[in-house]
Design an enzyme around this catalytic site. Structure first.
Site, short mmCIF file in Angstrom:
data_model
loop_
_atom_site.label_atom_id
_atom_site.label_comp_id
_atom_site.label_asym_id
_atom_site.label_seq_id
_atom_site.Cartn_x
_atom_site.Cartn_y
_atom_site.Cartn_z
N ASP A 9 0.85 -1.18 0.00
CA ASP A 9 0.00 0.00 0.00
C ASP A 9 0.89 1.23 0.00
OD1 ASP A 9 -2.75 1.24 2.10
OD2 ASP A 9 -2.35 1.40 -0.05
N ASP A 75 -4.95 -2.71 -2.78
CA ASP A 75 -6.25 -2.04 -2.92
C ASP A 75 -6.23 -0.95 -3.98
OD1 ASP A 75 -5.24 -0.82 0.18
OD2 ASP A 75 -5.42 0.51 -1.57
N HIS A 220 12.33 -16.44 -40.64
CA HIS A 220 12.94 -17.68 -41.13
C HIS A 220 13.24 -17.58 -42.63
CE1 HIS A 220 9.22 -18.78 -43.19
NE2 HIS A 220 8.59 -18.34 -42.11
N GLU A 296 3.74 -18.70 -35.51
CA GLU A 296 2.96 -17.90 -36.46
C GLU A 296 1.48 -18.00 -36.14
OE1 GLU A 296 2.26 -15.44 -38.17
OE2 GLU A 296 3.47 -15.70 -39.98
#
Length: 417
Positions: A9, A75, A220, A296
């Site tokens: 917090d 919170d 590639h 892919e």
């Protein structure tokens, strides 16, 4: 594997004003408090204090066991939604802190949960103790008397988040979209304590960002389908490289060896990328790590077809796909929106795993274009406006504050005789 709960917090009496944070690390199995942390921050905003509390809690958990799984409970809906990736971080003060928080543990070890303030009392108390100590010119320490501090501690309402943080803003109510959360209105444009303010969008003047994680993106080499411009995704025949593709892989391997900058090689699981990566890695004397998130897109029933054939057979589906990133290829393939979510998560995972390193990612057309698009903040339709050649190189550098810099795109100079 150990499991921790981190509760954090932060509060600011004035927003911006005198601020502090508190953080608790618990054993998830027993609920036992393992360590506490708190600090007076000087004059900063409430949101900066919340992020500093998160960072302190994560670092305390990491010091106990860097291999542990961590469940963060806060919170602050802003921090939880931003760190979960559902809201975009736009405020310049938040980005460096979020980047540092993401770098403490690998992303797959940390989860986030919003809890009401009345369930975060220990961290809230620590934040108040730190602010009280700071007001007296003292440093908080765990040995301080809780009774002494309680006598002057404000109520929870005094450090409650300002209305503009927890109220549902118009942008934030649509936060089902991953990138939709604006910087909160009314926040001061001041840097966190001890950090310089960014001088221009996309660039950081902070001195402690360190070397970026640089992802070098290699498409590639050619397969038999590549010259025919056929859809070839992760749901098709998984073709291997052609002879031309293997030659391209050897050429890019030589070029990268001359540069001497690649430190790691990561590849998509498909055959054409693994084969390309193996040729390059052998030349660089490196191993190949396979990452499924780099695969892919699945083009469904369009796999193996040319664009013209898809236009002829599935005209309505194709038109919808070209117009809407949420649309799927015929037969239940993957939408571009789904691909983007997958690639963003994969990017964050790799950036966290390889801080300050230069990593070669051997992947495909859509993943590379998507990473470039996300780095530029470009709209989804920009995917159709990029040309990406077989065995081309692109590169993006990712900094600790969350900013990215595109350094290279579709370089094929290494393929020329």
């Amino acid at each position: 594997m150990r499991e921790f709960i981190v509760e954090a917090d932060g509060g600011s009496r004035g927003n911006p004003g005198p601020a502090g944070y508190g953080a608790v690390v618990r054993d998830a199995a027993t609920g036992e408090t393992l360590t506490e942390a708190a600090e007076f921050l000087g004059v900063v905003t409430n949101n900066v204090a919340e992020y500093r509390g998160l960072l302190a809690g994560l670092r305390a958990a990491h010091a106990l066991d860097p291999t542990a799984r961590v469940h963060v409970r806060m919170d602050s809906k802003l921090v939880v939604e931003q760190m979960s990736g559902r809201w975009k971080i736009k405020h310049p003060d938040m980005k460096p802190l979020a980047g540092q928080a993401r770098s403490v543990f690998p992303p797959d070890q940390v989860t986030y949960e919003w809890i009401p303030r009345d369930r975060n009392k220990q961290a809230d108390r620590l934040a108040n103790e730190a602010m009280d100590a700071g007001a007296k010119g003292e440093q908080w320490s765990p040995s301080q008397s809780r009774a002494d501090l309680a006598a002057t501690a404000p109520t929870a309402d005094e450090t409650a988040s300002p209305p503009d943080e927890t109220a549902a803003l118009p942008d934030e109510t649509a936060a089902a979209l991953p990138d939709e959360a604006a910087a909160l209105p009314g926040e001061e444009d001041r840097p966190p304590s001890g950090q310089a303010h960014s001088s221009a969008p996309g660039w950081s003047a902070a001195p402690d960002l360190g070397a970026p994680a640089t992802l070098v993106l290699l498409r590639h080499g050619e397969t038999p389908l590549t010259p025919q411009k056929r859809f070839s995704g992760s749901g098709g025949t998984d073709p291997s490289l052609s002879a031309a593709g293997r030659e391209q892989a050897h050429r890019v391997a030589e070029a990268l060896a001359r540069r001497g900058t690649i430190q790691d090689v990561v590849a998509s699981p498909l055959a054409r990328t693994r084969e390309t990566a193996a040729i390059v890695a052998a030349r660089l004397n490196l191993d190949v790590t396979v990452e499924d998130g780099l695969r892919e897109t699945d083009f469904g029933a369009w796999e193996g077809l040319t664009f013209g054939e898809v236009r002829e057979r599935y005209p309505d589906d194709l038109n919808a796909w070209l117009a809407d990133p949420q649309a799927h290829p015929t037969g239940g393939g993957e939408s571009f929106a789904e691909t983007a979510v997958r690639l963003a998560a994969t990017r964050d995972k790799l950036v966290a795993a390889y801080p300050g390193r230069t990593v070669l990612l051997v992947t495909h057309v859509t993943p590379i274009k998507t990473l470039i698009r996300l780095a530029l903040g470009a709209p989804p339709e920009s995917l159709f406006r990029m040309e990406l050649s077989a065995a081309s190189l692109s590169a993006v550098a990712y900094y600790a504050d969350g900013n990215a810099s595109v350094r290279l795109f579709n370089d094929t100079s290494h393929l020329r005789p």
